[in-house]
Design an enzyme around this catalytic site. Structure first.
Site, PDB file in Angstrom:
ATOM      1  N   ASN A  17      -1.615   2.245   5.677  1.00 15.94           N
ATOM      2  CA  ASN A  17      -0.753   1.173   5.184  1.00 15.94           C
ATOM      3  C   ASN A  17      -0.345   0.363   6.406  1.00 15.94           C
ATOM      4  OD1 ASN A  17       1.265  -0.393   3.953  1.00 15.94           O
ATOM      5  ND2 ASN A  17       2.805   1.206   4.197  1.00 15.94           N
ATOM      6  N   GLY A  18      -0.650  -0.929   6.395  1.00 12.70           N
ATOM      7  CA  GLY A  18      -0.297  -1.759   7.546  1.00 12.70           C
ATOM      8  C   GLY A  18      -1.466  -2.644   7.923  1.00 12.70           C
ATOM      9  N   LYS A  21      12.676 -14.823 -11.059  1.00 10.73           N
ATOM     10  CA  LYS A  21      12.382 -13.708 -11.989  1.00 10.73           C
ATOM     11  C   LYS A  21      11.337 -14.153 -13.005  1.00 10.73           C
ATOM     12  CE  LYS A  21      13.536 -11.152 -10.233  1.00 10.73           C
ATOM     13  NZ  LYS A  21      14.048 -11.094  -8.967  1.00 10.73           N
ATOM     14  N   GLU A  78      17.372 -17.507  -8.354  1.00 10.36           N
ATOM     15  CA  GLU A  78      16.992 -16.141  -8.697  1.00 10.36           C
ATOM     16  C   GLU A  78      16.455 -16.068 -10.131  1.00 10.36           C
ATOM     17  OE1 GLU A  78      16.275 -13.661  -7.143  1.00 10.36           O
ATOM     18  OE2 GLU A  78      16.461 -11.970  -8.502  1.00 10.36           O
ATOM     19  N   GLU A  81       7.838 -14.579 -11.330  1.00 10.10           N
ATOM     20  CA  GLU A  81       7.249 -13.319 -10.880  1.00 10.10           C
ATOM     21  C   GLU A  81       6.609 -12.537 -12.013  1.00 10.10           C
ATOM     22  OE1 GLU A  81       9.746 -11.356  -7.259  1.00 10.10           O
ATOM     23  OE2 GLU A  81      10.889 -11.690  -9.084  1.00 10.10           O
ATOM     24  N   ARG A 110       3.975  -0.365  -4.762  1.00 12.24           N
ATOM     25  CA  ARG A 110       3.686  -0.897  -3.423  1.00 12.24           C
ATOM     26  C   ARG A 110       2.366  -1.648  -3.363  1.00 12.24           C
ATOM     27  NH1 ARG A 110       6.892   1.609   0.480  1.00 12.24           N
ATOM     28  NH2 ARG A 110       5.408   1.011   2.081  1.00 12.24           N
ATOM     29  N   HIS A 170      17.612 -36.382  -8.293  1.00  6.55           N
ATOM     30  CA  HIS A 170      16.741 -36.822  -7.200  1.00  6.55           C
ATOM     31  C   HIS A 170      15.307 -36.350  -7.387  1.00  6.55           C
ATOM     32  CE1 HIS A 170      20.173 -38.403  -5.129  1.00  6.55           C
ATOM     33  NE2 HIS A 170      20.784 -37.229  -5.204  1.00  6.55           N
ATOM     34  N   LYS A 202       6.086  -4.685  -4.063  1.00  7.53           N
ATOM     35  CA  LYS A 202       7.532  -4.545  -3.896  1.00  7.53           C
ATOM     36  C   LYS A 202       7.945  -4.596  -2.435  1.00  7.53           C
ATOM     37  CE  LYS A 202      11.524  -2.843  -5.783  1.00  7.53           C
ATOM     38  NZ  LYS A 202      11.890  -4.208  -6.184  1.00  7.53           N
ATOM     39  N   CYS A 262       0.855  -1.179   0.000  1.00 11.34           N
ATOM     40  CA  CYS A 262       0.000   0.000   0.000  1.00 11.34           C
ATOM     41  C   CYS A 262       0.899   1.238   0.000  1.00 11.34           C
ATOM     42  CB  CYS A 262      -0.930   0.104   1.189  1.00 11.34           C
ATOM     43  SG  CYS A 262      -2.109  -1.237   1.279  1.00 11.34           S
ATOM     44  N   TRP A 286      -2.776  -2.753  -1.711  1.00  9.92           N
ATOM     45  CA  TRP A 286      -2.473  -4.170  -1.905  1.00  9.92           C
ATOM     46  C   TRP A 286      -3.304  -4.880  -0.849  1.00  9.92           C
ATOM     47  CZ3 TRP A 286      -0.584  -8.443   0.673  1.00  9.92           C
ATOM     48  CH2 TRP A 286      -0.108  -9.490  -0.118  1.00  9.92           C
TER      49      TRP A 286
HETATM   50  C1  G6P Z   1       8.826  -8.863  -2.301  1.00  9.19           C
HETATM   51  C2  G6P Z   1       9.386  -8.335  -3.598  1.00  9.19           C
HETATM   52  C3  G6P Z   1      10.679  -9.057  -3.920  1.00  9.19           C
HETATM   53  C4  G6P Z   1      11.665  -8.927  -2.772  1.00  9.19           C
HETATM   54  C5  G6P Z   1      11.051  -9.401  -1.459  1.00  9.19           C
HETATM   55  C6  G6P Z   1      11.924  -9.031  -0.275  1.00  9.19           C
HETATM   56  O1  G6P Z   1       8.405 -10.167  -2.463  1.00  9.19           O
HETATM   57  O2  G6P Z   1       8.452  -8.499  -4.637  1.00  9.19           O
HETATM   58  O3  G6P Z   1      11.253  -8.510  -5.089  1.00  9.19           O
HETATM   59  O4  G6P Z   1      12.802  -9.672  -3.050  1.00  9.19           O
HETATM   60  O5  G6P Z   1       9.787  -8.771  -1.247  1.00  9.19           O
HETATM   61  O6  G6P Z   1      11.965  -7.644  -0.189  1.00  9.19           O
HETATM   62  P1  G6P Z   1      13.102  -6.796   0.480  1.00  9.19           P
HETATM   63  O7  G6P Z   1      12.670  -5.370   0.272  1.00  9.19           O
HETATM   64  O8  G6P Z   1      13.126  -7.175   1.918  1.00  9.19           O
HETATM   65  O9  G6P Z   1      14.360  -7.112  -0.208  1.00  9.19           O
END
Ligand code: G6P
Length: 611
Positions: free
Chosen positions: A99-100, A488, A484, A491, A27, A507, A606, A2, A73
């Protein structure tokens, strides 16, 4: 999670709010809304993106110089118009953006219902709005007192901004857990979840601390604690510039951020490595360096991409400094019964510095007496405030939801840290130390070289964009890169992808391999090269499609794989920083070709400030 904005001043609030919400959309983006006061207060809210809100408002009356806005969000209640913020209290006395999470909202709601309150939405925020109003009317107190009293009854996290209808020339903002920044203009104030909506108007800001309440008038800001103790605001200067939060001609923020990596990595090590390479210095860690050097154990805590950087950190620190390292998800660490010793060093890695699970884990570690270090990107965020010491990654604002340049900046910091610890503990030779630093400062040039091959990555993406599954394999330092790469792809393209240690393929995942399964193998040259060549043969023997990330000039894998993505030769640890780049671009192009919203993938946010 948010984004919230507020404005009070002499300009029209609406354009400032909408622009601010667009900057904060990373956000959360399932609904948005604004409330603007002009004698009367108009509230508009709409499911969908901020652009949907704008279209919905159209020529509606948005006149007014005081206003608040929110992009959501969803946590409590599905994304719809009713659950969108701002929320007005039952008698319309208070309008709130939040937000929260208010954890005890259900109990408060029941009490308010017995006192005759009704609710239009399923949100915890509407409960807060009604609680403030109830205290205001029943207690016959000022809006500010009602807000402070209500907040003292609330358990949970909040960043809130409130319009009090009876006191129209002020905004009330408060923070606990969720970030809030106030920008100071000339006869005006800007409020936002982070500095990105503020930067084009002013560089003077105040970051609210937990339990701070700000009463903001056009020409006056009063800062207090929830208990009514006055505080002296700590005015800080933003160093970020506006270009850092614009697309600068790129189609998406994610693409811009991938291409920025040569610069962002340089920014991460700039000023920290002596010109003659003889010394690496992380200023924020100097006070805790003796503890770090003598640590018996390091625990790295992070989530998502930052957790992958943490895994690279484990390999680096164990190899170079010979200190045992454990890497934990914040969410797991906080809910099990971890053993934490007073002489443990906990390193929390987070791009946003706001991730709720990481923050909670930090608090547990602190309570147990450990020394906690933050590795964060967002300056002034919560984690750097909660930790004993820390290092900023200085990658600049990362707007694309899928993290790219933050990851490489985190790995850069961890590489520097491992080198420092190795040197101090004499677990590496001066020559090894020098070589590592030399290689690190050459990374930006090497990434430039990789980025030049983007057309090739795009062509390969076109061939496999319709596949339903991908497997990513790597060994050693390159296993976290496999994780990673898979993350990506998931996501942003919504293709199922799994990252696996290459040796573990036999395995389980090997059963999945057929002519429809692209297997991305990160196979740059290191001591396990021969082993990974064998893994590639195993995939080919089962008709799998192999896309291999290889060291430039590798002919062995070229003969076996369907495609090779070349990266310059490097130390095996540095190969993490190089080999992740083609994977970022592969995912990016696949997602674009599939018509996905690359910068704002569905269901993600994010900054995850909920548990
Ligand atoms: C969310 C974001 C990711 C990020 C993760 C941890 O899931 O979409 O891209 O890696 O949070 O966030 P941080 O800000 O703690 O790295």
């Amino acid at each position: 999670m948010c984004g919230i904005v507020g404005y009070i001043g002499t300009k029209q609030a609406y354009p400032i709010l909408i622009k601010g919400l667009k900057r904060l959309e990373y956000r959360g983006y399932d609904s948005s809304g604004v409330a603007i006061s002009n004698g009367k207060t108009n509230i508009y809210k709409q499911k969908g993106k901020v652009s949907d809100l704008e279209a919905f408002i159209g020529d509606g009356n948005t006149s007014g110089t005081v206003g608040i806005g929110h992009t959501r969000w969803a946590t409590h209640g599905e994304p719809n118009n009713e659950n969108a913020h701002p929320h007005a209290s039952e008698n319309g006395k208070f309008i709130v953006i939040h937000n929260g999470i208010i954890e005890n909202y259900s109990r408060i709601k029941q009490r308010l219902i017995t006192r005759g309150y009704t609710f239009k939405s399923e949100t915890d925020t509407e409960v807060l709005a009604n609680l403030i109003e109830y205290i205001y009317i029943k207690g016959k107190v000022s809006a500010e007192i009602a807000v402070r009293l209500a907040l003292s009854k609330v358990i949970g996290a909040y960043g809130i901004v409130i319009i009090a209808i009876d006191e129209p020339d002020k905004l009330i903002a408060a923070r606990k857990g969720s970030p809030l920044v106030i920008g100071i203009g000339d006869g005006e104030y800007f409020i936002a979840s982070d500095a990105t909506p503020i930067i084009e108007y002013t560089k003077s800001v105040i970051y609210l601390n937990n339990d701070n309440v700000a009463i903001i008038k056009r020409n006056e800001l009063t800062l207090k604690t929830l208990q009514n103790d006055k505080l002296e605001p700590n005015i800080q200067k933003l160093t970020m510039n506006i270009g850092a939060i614009e697309k600068n001609g790129y189609e998406h923020f994610m693409l811009k951020e991938i291409f920025e990596q040569p610069r962002s990595i340089s920014d991460t090590f700039r000023g920290r490595i002596a010109a003659d390479l003889s010394e690496v210095r992380l200023g924020g860690l100097l006070d805790v360096l003796p503890k770090l050097v003598n640590a018996k154990r390091i625990i790295i805590i992070a989530c998502g991409t930052s957790w992958h950087a943490g895994l690279v950190g484990e390999y680096l620190i164990e190899e170079f400094a010979r200190i045992p390292v454990e890497v934990e998800y914040g969410s797991e660490f906080r809910y099990r019964k971890p053993i934490i010793y007073k002489d443990d060093i906990v390193i929390a890695i987070s791009q946003s510095g706001e991730t709720a699970d990481t923050l909670a884990a930090i608090n547990i570690a602190k309570e147990a007496g450990a020394t906690v270090i933050g590795v964060c990107n967002v300056v002034g965020s919560s984690i750097p405030r909660e930790t004993h010491a820390g290092v900023y990654t200085h990658a600049g604002p990362e707007i694309g939801v899928a993290s790219t340049k933050a990851f490489t900046a985190q790995v850069t910091v961890l590489t520097m840290l491992a080198a420092i610890l190795g040197k101090e503990r004499k677990t590496i030779t001066d020559a090894q130390y020098g070589k590592m630093i030399e290689e690190l400062i050459d990374v930006p040039n090497k990434i430039e070289e990789i980025l030049k091959q983007d057309d090739l990555f795009e062509k390969i993406a076109a061939l496999y964009k319709d596949k339903a599954n991908f497997l990513y394999l790597g060994r050693g330092y390159l296993f976290p890169v496999a994780l990673e790469g898979a993350l990506k792809l998931k996501e942003i393209s919504y293709i199922h992808a799994e990252g696996y240690p290459a040796a573990e393929m036999k395995h389980g995942p090997i059963a999945l391999i057929d002519e429809n399964m692209p297997v991305v193998v990160i196979a740059t040259k290191d001591e396990s090269y021969d082993k990974i060549v064998t893994n590639i043969q195993e995939v080919k023997a089962r008709n799998g499609i192999v896309i291999a990330v290889v060291t430039k000039g590798d002919t062995v894998i070229k003969d076996m794989a369907d495609h090779v993505l070349e990266v310059p030769e490097s130390h095996k640890a540095i190969a993490t920083l190089l080999s992740v780049v083609p994977l970022q671009l592969l995912s990016y192009h696949i997602a674009v070709m599939r018509g996905c919203n690359v910068d704002q993938p569905r269901n993600l946010a994010k900054s995850v400030t909920v548990e």
